[in-house]
Design an enzyme around this catalytic site. Structure first.
Site, PDB file in Angstrom:
ATOM      1  CG  ASP A   1      47.985  72.602 -41.856  1.00  0.00           C
ATOM      2  OD1 ASP A   1      48.427  73.044 -40.408  1.00  0.00           O
ATOM      3  OD2 ASP A   1      47.723  72.079 -43.321  1.00  0.00           O
TER       4      ASP A   1
ATOM      5  CG  ASP B   1      40.711  72.903 -38.927  1.00  0.00           C
ATOM      6  OD1 ASP B   1      41.056  72.405 -39.156  1.00  0.00           O
ATOM      7  OD2 ASP B   1      41.915  74.199 -38.220  1.00  0.00           O
TER       8      ASP B   1
ATOM      9  CG  ASP C   1      45.346  70.534 -40.062  1.00  0.00           C
ATOM     10  OD1 ASP C   1      44.287  71.451 -40.280  1.00  0.00           O
ATOM     11  OD2 ASP C   1      45.790  69.861 -40.573  1.00  0.00           O
TER      12      ASP C   1
ATOM     13  CG  ASP D   1      43.501  73.850 -41.789  1.00  0.00           C
ATOM     14  OD1 ASP D   1      43.144  74.088 -40.795  1.00  0.00           O
ATOM     15  OD2 ASP D   1      43.151  72.720 -42.385  1.00  0.00           O
TER      16      ASP D   1
ATOM     17  CB  SER E   1      34.696  80.259 -44.233  1.00  0.00           C
ATOM     18  OG  SER E   1      35.688  80.088 -43.527  1.00  0.00           O
TER      19      SER E   1
END
Length: 225
Positions: free
Chosen positions: A80, A58, A55, A76, A69
């Protein structure tokens, strides 16, 4: 002479941004992790924690390669929230009283949903833009990345440690915590170290939900004025 507009990237290229590909790997790791969570706790813990580490990777890749983006941000956050939700549901079935973990799940989802919606209402680009907040803790959490990283890591490590400490279903949460501290094991150490960051994270969730709810209410009042 009019300035020529830059051509937009094709849709497929956004899906294949490096941080988004990492996001797909995170989803895959979580699927495998939860598939083996009861048969192989250690493998689950490694895969789940790796997904969490990715996480941060990225996000770095998105900034490093200029591949930030909206799709990636949503992917994301959804990854999570779903992974944490799944782990909390499992913990609610392993420990008594399980309602504690379900309440934590409700707080996590509600606070982030309110925050995202209030971000759109405010016209902000990121839900982490809290410079106008009156809460010093809220601004510190989102404004200082190492502190936010510690709190997030502590929260996930605490949940993983609790899962590893449970030897059977329907464990009493208090009994497990007390006995693990008395044992002075590595898991006990992780439990104690992560407890402070976990507490801060839950406090931030409460502040976040209340602050975002205020934004929604003020928006409603402004519409009727």
């Amino acid at each position: 002479m009019a300035k020529e507009s830059r051509p937009s990237p094709p849709m497929l290229s956004v899906y294949l941004y490096i941080p988004n590909v990492i996001g797909y790997l995170r989803v895959l790791m979580n699927c495998v992790a939860f598939g083996v969570c009861f048969s192989n706790k250690r493998l689950f813990s490694v895969l789940y924690f790796l997904s969490f580490v990715f996480d941060g990777i990225d996000g770095w890749c998105a900034r490093r390669f200029n591949q930030v983006s909206t799709f990636g941000a949503v992917l994301d956050m959804v990854t999570d929230r779903i992974s944490t939700a799944c782990l909390l549901v499992i913990l609610s079935n392993v420990y008594r009283p399980g309602m504690i973990f379900l309440l934590l799940l409700a707080l996590d989802i509600a606070s982030h949903w309110f925050q995202m919606y209030s971000t759109f209402l405010s016209g902000k680009v990121s839900h982490k833009d809290v410079k106008d907040s009156t809460s010093w803790l809220f601004k510190l959490y989102y404004g200082y990345r190492p502190f936010m990283a510690y709190c997030c890591v502590a929260c996930e490590v605490l949940y993983i440690a609790l899962f590893l400490l449970a030897e059977k279903n329907s464990e009493n949460l208090t009994d497990v915590l007390v006995s693990s501290v008395k044992r002075c094991s590595a898991l006990s150490f992780l439990l104690v170290v992560s407890l402070f960051g976990w507490t801060i994270k839950q406090a931030v969730n409460v502040i976040q939900m209340k602050t975002a709810a205020d934004v929604c209410v003020l928006y409603d009042i402004a519409k009727k004025a």
